[in-house]
Design an enzyme around this catalytic site. Structure first.
Site, PDB file in Angstrom:
ATOM      1  NE  ARG A   1      -6.347  -0.007   9.396  1.00  0.00           N
ATOM      2  CZ  ARG A   1      -5.022   0.626   9.883  1.00  0.00           C
ATOM      3  NH1 ARG A   1      -3.873   0.069   9.489  1.00  0.00           N
ATOM      4  NH2 ARG A   1      -5.061   1.549  10.683  1.00  0.00           N
TER       5      ARG A   1
ATOM      6  CD  GLU B   1      -7.611   8.610   7.733  1.00  0.00           C
ATOM      7  OE1 GLU B   1      -8.528   8.648   6.873  1.00  0.00           O
ATOM      8  OE2 GLU B   1      -7.058   7.565   8.154  1.00  0.00           O
TER       9      GLU B   1
ATOM     10  NE  ARG C   1      -9.891  -0.852   5.596  1.00  0.00           N
ATOM     11  CZ  ARG C   1      -9.342   0.175   6.487  1.00  0.00           C
ATOM     12  NH1 ARG C   1      -8.963   1.228   5.727  1.00  0.00           N
ATOM     13  NH2 ARG C   1      -9.586   0.449   7.832  1.00  0.00           N
TER      14      ARG C   1
END
Length: 183
Positions: A21, A29, A69
């Site tokens: 990330r 998104e 992540r």
């Protein structure tokens, strides 16, 4: 030695891929989980691919997020003086400058050595110039608002388990009617 022409990324690199990330920014998104994509999601991803794909990217790892992540500050390899102390352009800031992401201001946000103020300053420049996601002005639904809206919609709607339970009960009653020993 691998024959790169025959190598399938989905199988050969599956265990060598790390989800990262990008620190400090939030992109529109994309469509997933049955939800539609936000405006400019494809363009944002295309910009990132065109600037990073096939290039050496150094990532300063900062931590893991709540989804497992790795949060990192990605920097392109510098053109001049590559080495330990030299860093190239920060991809998070470059995407922000191009207007394809917004500053991530949720809890646990990381901004590296540049700091939050620099990220906000660069975003303001992109907004004033109406670049990328700011093309039609600053009154857009942020990625964070989009996620909250769909999270709230999911909480309000009852899950389909009740329908599934009713179907199972119906099947059980049919079995009991025709096969009495199945109780």
């Amino acid at each position: 030695m691998y024959d790169l022409m025959k190598m399938s990324p989905s199988t050969d690199l599956k265990d060598q891929t790390i989800s990262i990330r990008m620190a400090g920014v939030d992109a529109p998104e994309g469509s997933h989980f049955g939800r539609p994509a936000q405006a400019f999601a494809q363009e944002s991803l295309a910009w990132l691919k065109s600037h990073a794909e096939g290039k050496t990217v150094y990532c300063q790892l900062t931590r893991r997020d709540q989804y497992g992540r790795i949060v990192a500050i990605p920097c392109l390899k510098p053109r001049l003086l590559p080495g330990f102390l030299a860093t190239g352009k920060c991809l998070s800031l470059e995407m922000l400058r191009a207007g394809w992401v917004e500053v991530y201001e949720q809890a646990g946000a990381e901004y590296g050595r540049w700091g939050k103020d620099e990220f906000l300053r660069i975003q303001a420049e992109a907004q004033a110039a109406r670049r990328g996601i700011w093309k039609y002005g600053v009154n857009i639904e942020s990625a964070a608002e989009y996620k909250r809206r769909y999270a709230a919609a999911t909480e309000v709607e009852p899950p389909s388990k009740t329908v599934t339970s009713a179907k199972k009960a119906s099947k059980r009653s049919l079995l009991r009617r025709f096969l009495p020993w199945s109780r």
